[in-house]
Scaffold this motif. Structure first.
Motif, PDB file in Angstrom:
ATOM      1  N   ALA A 388       0.760  -1.438  -0.195  1.00 34.62           N
ATOM      2  CA  ALA A 388       0.045  -0.532   0.105  1.00 34.62           C
ATOM      3  C   ALA A 388       1.241   1.135  -0.058  1.00 34.62           C
ATOM      4  CB  ALA A 388      -0.891   0.270   0.901  1.00 34.62           C
ATOM      5  N   LEU A 389       0.182   2.203  -0.570  1.00 40.70           N
ATOM      6  CA  LEU A 389       1.097   4.060  -0.909  1.00 40.70           C
ATOM      7  C   LEU A 389       0.613   4.338   0.397  1.00 40.70           C
ATOM      8  CD1 LEU A 389       0.388   4.812  -4.277  1.00 40.70           C
ATOM      9  CD2 LEU A 389       2.672   3.918  -3.494  1.00 40.70           C
ATOM     10  N   LEU A 390       2.000   4.982   1.002  1.00 41.58           N
ATOM     11  CA  LEU A 390       1.944   6.135   2.083  1.00 41.58           C
ATOM     12  C   LEU A 390       1.001   6.740   1.647  1.00 41.58           C
ATOM     13  CD1 LEU A 390       5.039   5.778   3.367  1.00 41.58           C
ATOM     14  CD2 LEU A 390       3.509   4.552   4.392  1.00 41.58           C
ATOM     15  N   PRO A 391       0.663   7.428   2.716  1.00 41.98           N
ATOM     16  CA  PRO A 391      -0.111   9.145   2.252  1.00 41.98           C
ATOM     17  C   PRO A 391       0.550  10.223   1.458  1.00 41.98           C
ATOM     18  CG  PRO A 391      -1.047   8.491   4.450  1.00 41.98           C
ATOM     19  CD  PRO A 391       0.780   7.560   4.221  1.00 41.98           C
ATOM     20  N   ILE A 392       1.889  10.308   1.957  1.00 39.19           N
ATOM     21  CA  ILE A 392       2.630  11.364   1.147  1.00 39.19           C
ATOM     22  C   ILE A 392       2.430  10.932  -0.770  1.00 39.19           C
ATOM     23  CG2 ILE A 392       4.217  10.265   1.369  1.00 39.19           C
ATOM     24  CD1 ILE A 392       3.817  14.476   1.100  1.00 39.19           C
ATOM     25  N   GLU A 393       2.808   9.237  -0.663  1.00 36.60           N
ATOM     26  CA  GLU A 393       2.819   9.011  -1.822  1.00 36.60           C
ATOM     27  C   GLU A 393       1.698   9.114  -2.901  1.00 36.60           C
ATOM     28  OE1 GLU A 393       6.145   5.853  -1.518  1.00 36.60           O
ATOM     29  OE2 GLU A 393       4.050   4.710  -0.845  1.00 36.60           O
ATOM     30  N   ARG A 394       0.556   8.974  -2.030  1.00 32.41           N
ATOM     31  CA  ARG A 394      -0.908   8.758  -2.915  1.00 32.41           C
ATOM     32  C   ARG A 394      -1.002  10.283  -3.514  1.00 32.41           C
ATOM     33  NH1 ARG A 394      -2.927   5.690   1.346  1.00 32.41           N
ATOM     34  NH2 ARG A 394      -3.946   6.945   1.770  1.00 32.41           N
ATOM     35  N   ARG A 407      -7.943  15.653 -13.065  1.00 26.77           N
ATOM     36  CA  ARG A 407      -8.109  16.783 -11.845  1.00 26.77           C
ATOM     37  C   ARG A 407      -9.645  15.784 -10.910  1.00 26.77           C
ATOM     38  NH1 ARG A 407      -8.093  23.120 -14.307  1.00 26.77           N
ATOM     39  NH2 ARG A 407      -5.908  22.574 -14.965  1.00 26.77           N
ATOM     40  N   GLY A 408     -11.040  15.239 -11.861  1.00 28.27           N
ATOM     41  CA  GLY A 408     -11.075  14.811 -10.704  1.00 28.27           C
ATOM     42  C   GLY A 408     -10.936  13.288 -10.409  1.00 28.27           C
ATOM     43  N   LYS A 409      -9.946  12.383 -10.094  1.00 29.48           N
ATOM     44  CA  LYS A 409      -8.922  11.583 -10.114  1.00 29.48           C
ATOM     45  C   LYS A 409      -8.426  12.482  -8.552  1.00 29.48           C
ATOM     46  CE  LYS A 409      -9.095   7.801 -13.321  1.00 29.48           C
ATOM     47  NZ  LYS A 409      -8.205   7.237 -14.326  1.00 29.48           N
ATOM     48  N   ALA A 410      -7.113  13.300  -9.268  1.00 27.17           N
ATOM     49  CA  ALA A 410      -6.638  14.272  -8.202  1.00 27.17           C
ATOM     50  C   ALA A 410      -7.315  14.497  -6.757  1.00 27.17           C
ATOM     51  CB  ALA A 410      -6.021  15.170  -9.264  1.00 27.17           C
ATOM     52  N   VAL A 411      -8.579  14.791  -7.327  1.00 24.60           N
ATOM     53  CA  VAL A 411      -8.579  15.986  -6.271  1.00 24.60           C
ATOM     54  C   VAL A 411      -9.166  14.188  -5.684  1.00 24.60           C
ATOM     55  CG1 VAL A 411     -10.732  16.890  -5.205  1.00 24.60           C
ATOM     56  CG2 VAL A 411      -9.571  17.647  -7.523  1.00 24.60           C
ATOM     57  N   GLU A 412      -9.878  13.446  -5.968  1.00 27.72           N
ATOM     58  CA  GLU A 412     -10.318  12.544  -4.726  1.00 27.72           C
ATOM     59  C   GLU A 412      -9.271  11.864  -4.010  1.00 27.72           C
ATOM     60  OE1 GLU A 412     -12.788   8.454  -5.131  1.00 27.72           O
ATOM     61  OE2 GLU A 412     -12.037   9.311  -7.011  1.00 27.72           O
ATOM     62  N   ALA A 413      -7.937  11.927  -4.805  1.00 28.54           N
ATOM     63  CA  ALA A 413      -6.495  11.268  -4.125  1.00 28.54           C
ATOM     64  C   ALA A 413      -6.223  11.966  -3.330  1.00 28.54           C
ATOM     65  CB  ALA A 413      -5.734  10.667  -5.393  1.00 28.54           C
ATOM     66  N   ALA A 414      -6.054  13.187  -3.502  1.00 30.63           N
ATOM     67  CA  ALA A 414      -5.385  14.411  -2.439  1.00 30.63           C
ATOM     68  C   ALA A 414      -6.755  14.103  -0.827  1.00 30.63           C
ATOM     69  CB  ALA A 414      -5.768  15.473  -2.955  1.00 30.63           C
ATOM     70  N   LEU A 415      -7.606  14.513  -1.316  1.00 27.15           N
ATOM     71  CA  LEU A 415      -8.527  13.943  -0.482  1.00 27.15           C
ATOM     72  C   LEU A 415      -8.993  12.999   0.792  1.00 27.15           C
ATOM     73  CD1 LEU A 415     -11.586  15.972  -1.593  1.00 27.15           C
ATOM     74  CD2 LEU A 415      -9.977  16.844  -0.336  1.00 27.15           C
ATOM     75  N   GLN A 419      -7.414  13.105   4.618  1.00 25.73           N
ATOM     76  CA  GLN A 419      -8.263  12.308   5.522  1.00 25.73           C
ATOM     77  C   GLN A 419      -7.690  10.911   6.421  1.00 25.73           C
ATOM     78  OE1 GLN A 419     -11.202  11.055   3.405  1.00 25.73           O
ATOM     79  NE2 GLN A 419     -12.568  12.907   2.854  1.00 25.73           N
ATOM     80  N   GLU A 420      -6.714  10.155   5.703  1.00 24.04           N
ATOM     81  CA  GLU A 420      -6.305   9.795   6.483  1.00 24.04           C
ATOM     82  C   GLU A 420      -5.264   9.967   7.733  1.00 24.04           C
ATOM     83  OE1 GLU A 420      -3.462   5.869   5.896  1.00 24.04           O
ATOM     84  OE2 GLU A 420      -5.004   6.351   5.014  1.00 24.04           O
ATOM     85  N   SER A 421      -4.828  11.545   6.963  1.00 22.36           N
ATOM     86  CA  SER A 421      -3.073  11.701   7.558  1.00 22.36           C
ATOM     87  C   SER A 421      -3.252  13.492   7.865  1.00 22.36           C
ATOM     88  CB  SER A 421      -1.783  11.585   7.695  1.00 22.36           C
ATOM     89  OG  SER A 421      -1.444  10.160   6.964  1.00 22.36           O
ATOM     90  N   PRO A 422      -4.358  13.405   8.455  1.00 19.32           N
ATOM     91  CA  PRO A 422      -4.793  15.163   8.716  1.00 19.32           C
ATOM     92  C   PRO A 422      -4.334  16.144   9.492  1.00 19.32           C
ATOM     93  CG  PRO A 422      -6.523  14.044   9.985  1.00 19.32           C
ATOM     94  CD  PRO A 422      -5.297  13.053   9.214  1.00 19.32           C
ATOM     95  N   VAL A 427       1.027  16.023   4.439  1.00 16.75           N
ATOM     96  CA  VAL A 427       0.145  15.519   3.788  1.00 16.75           C
ATOM     97  C   VAL A 427      -0.203  16.453   3.416  1.00 16.75           C
ATOM     98  CG1 VAL A 427      -1.221  14.383   3.274  1.00 16.75           C
ATOM     99  CG2 VAL A 427       0.674  12.970   4.164  1.00 16.75           C
ATOM    100  N   VAL A 428      -0.666  17.755   3.909  1.00 15.59           N
ATOM    101  CA  VAL A 428      -1.993  18.214   4.310  1.00 15.59           C
ATOM    102  C   VAL A 428      -1.532  19.747   3.011  1.00 15.59           C
ATOM    103  CG1 VAL A 428      -3.318  20.640   5.548  1.00 15.59           C
ATOM    104  CG2 VAL A 428      -2.267  18.365   6.524  1.00 15.59           C
ATOM    105  N   TYR A 429       0.405  20.125   3.036  1.00 17.12           N
ATOM    106  CA  TYR A 429       0.000  20.818   2.144  1.00 17.12           C
ATOM    107  C   TYR A 429       0.844  20.660   0.681  1.00 17.12           C
ATOM    108  CZ  TYR A 429       3.639  23.818  -0.255  1.00 17.12           C
ATOM    109  OH  TYR A 429       4.428  24.699  -1.936  1.00 17.12           O
ATOM    110  N   GLN A 430       0.921  19.367   0.369  1.00 23.09           N
ATOM    111  CA  GLN A 430       0.812  18.927  -0.791  1.00 23.09           C
ATOM    112  C   GLN A 430      -1.067  18.859  -1.823  1.00 23.09           C
ATOM    113  OE1 GLN A 430       3.318  18.358  -2.578  1.00 23.09           O
ATOM    114  NE2 GLN A 430       4.784  18.403  -1.189  1.00 23.09           N
TER     115      GLN A 430
END
Length: 484
Positions: A388-394, A407-415, A419-422, A427-430
């Motif tokens: 499994a990828l780490l949150p920062i890798e995702r 962009r749709g996939k990007a937004v979903e992956a970023a959010l 949510q996993e590492s708030p 992670v928050v900055y990226q």
């Protein structure tokens, strides 16, 4: 030995000079020096206790044993016996068991430990080898502890619960062998912190304090717990206690980094300078000073530090950070050149490749940037097939998708990563950067505020990726408040 606290050699591996300089760097009263010569199949080990302040020899002794690989256990026991004679006024700790292992298992363990410490090879096969060693030598305490540490490392990398159970199993066996040994408790505390079991960690630390009142290991563990819980002021307080008792350079660096993260830049600079005085010219300390200036301080000062490091022997991380400085200063061509040099040293490095893609994007080289983003996506896809990828890798993947127009996939992956590492500032900055690139301005602004509250400086929001927010009065006001 009772009344003797050992300092791990990693604390002074980069120290230049002799016993006096080593002792000063780690606040040690004594240095134990060993030399080994081989004579006709025999290993002759010379041991010396040297007083740190004036290099007076307090004791010396010699040990002779076979130098064959399979005789390492016999040599270990001979050295142990000699050291007990050398510290005749100190009795062995009752809680520390005698070394019990088959000679072949001990030799295998030493080879494995050397590989792990050198960073050679994958950890998972080494953990399997440790299982074989302890099956053959079930009372071999150090092997159980090494297995627990490796399993925790592997869990942190993969998030696979199976590794947590392997760590627990190793620690249960270690507890049976040495229920009162601080080294066992320290790893149990680390496991509890890794699992997020704050109450369990508190109980273990209290037990450690009952067994070893006044030991510097206690505030050190309280610092680790507070840091993982995000209680930075509490973590700083505990690390200051540690530094008062054990002002070694690594502790000073840890304190300085924390002070910088909490806006105490003058104190951070002071403690990092103290660390450098203990180990003059130490490149690791210099790099940390550069990181602090890059993240929170003076970019020109950071550039000067990293230029010096790069000129004396370029490392991938130093070149990457120099590139970040040039990127933040708007010198995108210089940044791209730095990243290319970094990738020559370590081809395919994920972060350096992403940084180069961002620099090419900022230069308007869309074709070159697009190819690099595709490379990163392929690398992450291949990795995800195995773990499994780490949150920062995702969130890195989300950034690549955003620049690829998905962009749709990007937004979903970023959010999802957020949510996993708030509470993970990176992670928050990226994630806020991805949302800005994707045109989700309200959400990007909200996460930008969160990243600022977690320690990111306004300068990081002035890069081209946040161009879509520059017309927003709320964004400009937020950065102005952050600078003030």
């Amino acid at each position: 030995l009772q009344g003797v606290t050992t300092i791990d050699p990693s604390q002074f591996r980069d120290v230049r000079g002799g016993p006096r300089e080593i002792a000063r760097s780690v606040s040690a009263d004594e240095i134990l020096v060993s030399t080994v010569q081989e004579r006709g199949g025999k290993a002759v080990v010379s041991l010396r206790r040297i007083r740190g302040r004036d290099e007076e020899i307090l004791w010396n002794g010699n040990v002779e044993a076979s130098s064959a690989a399979g005789e390492a256990l016999a040599l270990d026991r001979a050295v142990t016996a000699a050291l007990r004679r050398g510290y005749g006024d100190r009795s062995p700790r009752k809680e520390a068991p005698e070394l019990e292992a088959r000679a072949a298992d001990y030799a295998d363990f030493l080879r494995l430990k050397r590989r792990v410490e050198a960073g050679r090879g994958a950890w998972a096969p080494e953990l399997d080898r440790l299982d074989t060693i302890v099956a053959s030598s079930p009372r071999f305490l150090d092997a159980h502890l090494q297995a627990a540490k490796l399993a925790i490392h592997l869990y942190e990398d993969s998030k696979s619960p199976a590794y947590l159970e392997r760590a627990r199993s190793s620690l249960r066996r270690a507890r049976l062998l040495a229920p009162r040994l601080p080294a066992v408790l320290a790893i149990e505390i680390r496991l509890a912190i890794t699992e997020g079991d704050w109450a369990g960690a508190e109980q273990l630390i209290a037990e450690l304090e009952r067994l070893n009142p006044g030991d510097v290991l206690v505030p050190l563990q309280r610092y680790s717990l507070a840091l993982q819980r995000g209680r930075l002021d509490e973590a700083i307080s505990w690390m200051r206690t540690v530094v008062q008792r054990l002002p070694v350079w690594r502790n000073l660096v840890a304190l300085g980094e924390l002070e910088a993260r909490t806006g105490q830049l003058p104190q951070a600079r002071q403690h990092l300078a103290e660390a450098l005085r203990l180990v003059p010219g130490n490149t690791w300390v210099l790099a940390k000073m550069g990181e602090v200036e890059l993240a929170y301080g003076d970019l020109s000062r950071a550039e000067e530090i990293y230029q010096g490091l790069v000129s004396s022997g370029p490392q991938r991380s130093d070149l990457t950070n120099l590139g970040l400085i040039h990127f933040l200063l708007g010198r995108y061509g210089d940044a791209a050149a730095d990243y290319r040099r970094a990738l020559q040293i370590e081809p395919g490095h994920l972060t350096a490749t992403l940084d180069l893609a961002d620099a090419e994007q900022a230069l308007g080289h869309r074709k070159e940037a697009g190819e690099l983003y595709r490379q990163i996506l392929a690398t992450l896809e291949a990795k995800e097939r195995g773990a499994a990828l780490l949150p920062i890798e995702r969130v890195f993947r989300a950034q690549c998708l955003a620049y690829q127009g998905e962009r749709g996939k990007a937004v979903e992956a970023a959010l999802n990563a957020f949510q996993e590492s708030p509470q993970d500032a990176d992670v928050v900055y990226q994630a806020s950067l991805v949302l800005a690139v994707a045109g989700e301005r309200a959400s990007a602004l909200a996460l930008a505020r969160k990243a600022l509250s977690l320690g990111y400086q306004p300068r990081w929001f002035e890069v081209p990726a946040f161009g879509s927010l520059r017309s927003e009065p709320a964004f400009r006001e937020m950065l102005a408040r952050g600078r003030g």
